[in-house]
Structures are given as C-alpha cells and as structure tokens.
Design an enzyme around this catalytic site. Structure first.
Site, PDB file in Angstrom:
ATOM      1  N   LYS A  80       0.850  -1.199   0.000  1.00  0.00           N
ATOM      2  CA  LYS A  80       0.000   0.000   0.000  1.00  0.00           C
ATOM      3  C   LYS A  80       0.883   1.246   0.000  1.00  0.00           C
ATOM      4  CE  LYS A  80      -3.934   1.937   2.648  1.00  0.00           C
ATOM      5  NZ  LYS A  80      -4.715   1.810   3.901  1.00  0.00           N
ATOM      6  N   SER A 155      -9.610   2.020   2.919  1.00  0.00           N
ATOM      7  CA  SER A 155      -8.767   2.767   2.000  1.00  0.00           C
ATOM      8  C   SER A 155      -7.828   1.884   1.188  1.00  0.00           C
ATOM      9  CB  SER A 155      -7.960   3.810   2.776  1.00  0.00           C
ATOM     10  OG  SER A 155      -7.077   3.167   3.692  1.00  0.00           O
ATOM     11  N   SER A 179      -9.534  -0.344   7.189  1.00  0.00           N
ATOM     12  CA  SER A 179      -9.007  -0.285   5.819  1.00  0.00           C
ATOM     13  C   SER A 179      -8.275  -1.524   5.312  1.00  0.00           C
ATOM     14  CB  SER A 179      -8.089   0.918   5.660  1.00  0.00           C
ATOM     15  OG  SER A 179      -8.858   2.077   5.601  1.00  0.00           O
TER      16      SER A 179
HETATM   17  N1  GLN Z   1     -12.769   4.175   6.282  1.00  0.00           N
HETATM   18  C1  GLN Z   1     -12.237   4.675   7.506  1.00  0.00           C
HETATM   19  C2  GLN Z   1     -11.913   6.135   7.355  1.00  0.00           C
HETATM   20  O1  GLN Z   1     -12.250   6.691   6.369  1.00  0.00           O
HETATM   21  C3  GLN Z   1     -11.033   3.874   7.909  1.00  0.00           C
HETATM   22  C4  GLN Z   1      -9.804   4.242   7.194  1.00  0.00           C
HETATM   23  C5  GLN Z   1      -8.618   3.402   7.561  1.00  0.00           C
HETATM   24  O2  GLN Z   1      -8.717   2.378   8.231  1.00  0.00           O
HETATM   25  N2  GLN Z   1      -7.463   3.876   7.128  1.00  0.00           N
HETATM   26  O3  GLN Z   1     -11.338   6.751   8.196  1.00  0.00           O
END
Ligand code: GLN
EC number: 6.3.5.7
Length: 491
Positions: A80, A155, A179
């Site tokens: 990532k 994400s 994420s």
């Molecule tokens: N979807 C969540 C957010 O927008 C989690 C993001 C993540 O785990 N990096 O913050």
C-alpha cells in the site's frame, strides 16, 4: 503449465525453494498479469518492474548458493502506498506527495525485503487512508475484480483488488478504522489488522497515530499468517511498538485448518448481528455462525452496549489526530510546492500548496479535527470521544472474560457501485461500522470470506484480545476450511 499467479504464497515459496520454478519466473508471471489486467483494475499507483526483478534475481542467487530461504522467499507482494519505500515513489494517494521518493524504507518494507519477498509496486488507496472505496484517491479509483463497476473497498482497495485479480498473492495494508478488513470483505480475500503496536508504524505515513496499524492481505488465512509473522514484532523505532514477540499466528492458522474448534467459545456481537446490515450479508453471516458451531465452537450472544458509539467517537478522534499529523505537509519539506514564484510569502505558499494538494475528504477531516480540538470545544468533542473509547475497551474486556473471540459481519454491505456513496460522507463512513471498535480498543481483527450475497463476497470478522492474534487466525482458518475460498469471475 501451472499458472503461477493462481498459486498461494505457500505454494509459490515451495516451488521456489524446491527449484521447480525461479523467483524471476514467478515475478515475470505476475508482472505479465499486471500488464494484462491493470487497465481495468487500476490496483497500482506504481509498478517497480526493475526493482522487483532485481529482488527476484537476488533470491535465485541465494538459493543457487545453497542459502537457507525463509518461508516467503520469492513470493511477490504489493505494498500500500502509505509505506515509505526507498527511492520508490510514495504518494499516499495524494497530490501533495506526487513525485516524492522517500530516502528510507519503512520497517515493514525492510522486513519484507529481508524475508526475500519481491515487492511488485505500490497500491492505490484513498488519500491519506481516509475512505472506504479508493474513490478518494487523487489518482482515480481501483475496480473490484468481482464487478469492475464496483468499489474494492478502502482505504486499501488497491491491495485487495491486486490480490483478488491475481496480480499479487500477498499485499500489505494499513487499518485505522477498517481499511484492511473491509477491502478484504468486499473482494473475497483475507485481511488482518494485527494488535495495535504488534506491527511497526515506522515509515507508515501517519493518519491517526493511536489507531494506525499495518497488516497483511492474502487470499488464504495461512498466507496472511505467514505475512503477519514476517512483518510483525518489536521495532525500537516505533515508540508504541510492543516489546514482545508476535504470538505464533502461523501455527494457529495450521491448527484452525484442521477444522476443529472444540473448546473454543465465540461471542456473536448482538449489536452487529441484527438490523443495520444488508439482508444478504446477515444471511451469509448467520450461515457461517452455524458452520462454526458445526466445527465444535460454542456460540453465545454477547452484548457490547457501547459499540454503537464507536463510529461517532472515531470520527472525532481520527480527524483530530489527522489535523495534527497532516500539518507537516506544508509545501516546504515534502512533495508539492505551489505558487512559489518569488512574490508570495511563505504563508501564502503553504496555504496554496495545501489548497491544491489535499482533496475534499482530507480537507473535511482536517477541519473536523481542528474544530474538535479547538479551545471551548475540546472537552465536548475530543474529550468526550476519548471517554467513549474507554467504555468500548471495557466492553471488550468484559466480553473476553466470557468468550475467546468475538464475531460479526465485517461490513454492513457488499461492494457498492462506484459513485454510489461519494455524495454523502456519512454513507461512506458506515462501511466501517463493525470494524472501528477493534481499532479503538487496539485488539486484532481479521476478515475472512464467508459467503456470497447476490454474487458478491461477504466477510466475517473475528476479533480477539490484544496480543491474542493467534486466536483469530485459528477461528478464521477453521471457517475457511469449512466454506472454502472464493474466486471472482475471470478477468
Ligand atoms: N474508512 C475509515 C476512514 O475513512 C477507515 C480508514 C482506515 O482504516 N485507514 O477513516
């Protein structure tokens, strides 16, 4: 001839170690696959062809010299774009870091190299890991291999899409609110969030430092466990790293694969097993609970009354930390610098750079966080959210006095069509309804494919006490042995 891209990491490593194929051949097969499908999937922001082939050659040379290879030597991995990679572009999905080539490797990346894995490139993500679909990437969304018009989660949707599309057998993600797990659920792959502090944050571009946790993505539970073992463990460069070895997650995954859960007590989270999720998701979840019971697990209902406040608490804590962390992107030290024409003040240049460099969701979070931390509001918002965090931790502690692990669906809905949830931020935030509690508590959570709903994958989440990551692997591997793995239609 075997299609090397369809194999598990365990199988690839076995073939490389046995000399039946070479790391270079494996790498080329994956690079060819990337070339064939990337136009449709867009999982990668950068493919490091030369670096990957060089790493693969090094593994082949070590093998030829008779050196002992580790359990993942020669296995390709996608990383990532939130982790720094020396000399290799790292954007965090943002325009503000476009063109930045970090001068150092993140600890996770160093460990991947030391393990003899072959880094294929950097995967797409929502800007600064804020989002649940990759639609907030400044470089365009990734597409779900199950249905290219749908999101692969976020994400870390680039990582989940890459493994679901057979572009890589393994990938690294980061999980602040879900994420790793939610992308795993919606692509029919496995994603594990380790115990907070069990994997190093050194070189992980910070979003919300008290929550950010890098971890493994794979197509099988055992592959995820092997990757977890390779990257985990104490790192003196991360002040919140736990100075203890990672529990034996690989042995736990192997034990689970025998399909026997006798003596294991699992708690179904009452608050996450009723309404709130799509009927198809809930049906697949309930069937999996029956499958776990058939494997010998004792199933009970456990109420965690404060879990329903996790989402609002997270959306105060995470933006607060982000507003502070993202202050460093000022147009001076990294990446983009806008409007520096000699006529503008430093402040104007900083402000212009941040205006041009950050996307709308990141700006929204910075504003939310700045507001929540501002004097006069701090106690009412940030302070209150921290109290809720404590209550959620107490729910977990009380639950783990009664059960070995908690289970729930991973996310309330299957992969949604691209564009369906961008108009209303709250609709996007709901994707992490079930994953956020584990982040606030700090314990591990894993998503394992458990079924399909209208032809799209559904994930089951297993949550365990902090530093009991092995437990969740055992349960996940047992479920996998019962329900099998899920393969998307051919691309
Ligand atoms: N979807 C969540 C957010 O927008 C989690 C993001 C993540 O785990 N990096 O913050």
């Amino acid at each position: 001839m075997t299609d090397l891209t369809k194999l598990t990491a365990v199988e690839i490593a076995g073939l490389v170690a046995g000399g039946e194929t070479s790391a270079v051949e494996v790498t080329r097969a994956h690079l060819d696959r990337i070339a064939a499908v990337e136009g449709r999937v867009h999982a990668f922001l950068h493919v490091d062809t030369e670096g990957a082939l060089a790493a693969a050659r090094a593994v082949d040379e070590r093998r030829a010299a008779g050196e002992e290879l580790g359990p993942l030597a020669g296995v390709p991995v996608a990383v990532k774009d939130v982790l720094t990679t020396k000399g290799v572009p790292t954007t965090v999905g943002s325009k503000i870091l476009e063109g930045w080539r970090p001068p150092y490797d993140a600890t996770i990346v160093q460990r991947l190299r030391a393990a003899g894995t072959v880094m294929l490139g950097k995967t797409n993500m929502d800007e600064f890991a804020m989002g649940s679909s990759t639609e907030y990437s400044a470089y365009g969304p990734s597409h779900n291999p199950w249905d290219l018009d749908r999101i692969p989660g976020g994400s870390g949707g680039g990582s989940s899409a890459a493994i679901a599309a057979y572009e890589a057998p393994l990938a690294i993600g980061s999980d602040t609110g879900g994420s790793i797990r939610q992308p795993g659920a919606v692509t029919g792959t496995v994603g594990a969030k380790p115990t907070y502090g069990g994997t190093s944050r050194y070189g992980l571009v910070a979003f919300s430092s008290s929550l950010d946790t890098p971890g493994p993505c794979a197509r099988t539970v055992l592959d995820a466990a092997l990757l977890h073992a390779a990257i985990g463990g104490h790192d003196p460069r991360d002040s919140t790293s736990i100075p203890q070895p990672v529990p034996d997650v690989v042995a736990a995954a192997r034990l689970g694969a025998t399909g026997d859960l006798t003596g294991v007590k699992l708690g179904v989270v009452t608050e996450f097993s009723g309404e709130g999720g799509e009927p198809g998701v809930m049906a697949a979840f309930r069937e999996s609970v029956d499958a776990l019971a058939k494997l010998g697990a004792e199933i009970v209902e456990i109420s965690c009354p404060h879990f329903k406040y996790a989402l609002p608490a997270y959306y105060l804590i995470a933006p607060s930390e982000c507003s502070s962390n993202l202050a460093r992107f000022d147009g001076v030290r990294f990446g983009l610098r806008e409007g520096d024409d000699g006529n503008r003040s430093l402040e104007e240049v900083m402000s212009l750079t941040r205006d041009v460099g950050f996307g709308p969701e990141v700006k929204r979070r910075i504003m939310l966080g700045t507001y929540a931390l501002s004097s006069g509001y701090y106690d009412a918002y940030y302070g209150q959210a921290q109290k809720v965090r404590t209550l959620i931790t107490r729910d977990f502690t009380a639950a783990f006095e009664q059960v070995d692990a908690l289970i729930s669906p991973t996310t309330p809905f299957v992969a949604f069509p691209i564009g369906a949830r961008t108009a209303d931020p709250y609709q996007m935030y709901l994707a992490d309804l079930y994953t956020i509690p584990a982040n606030l508590y700090g314990g591990p959570g894993i998503s394992v494919p458990c079924g399909l709903s209208e032809g799209l994958p559904v994930g089951l989440q297993v949550m365990a006490p902090t530093m009991a990551d092995d437990r969740m692997y055992r349960v996940a591997a047992a479920l996998e042995s019962a329900v099998g793995t899920f393969t998307p239609p051919a691309l």
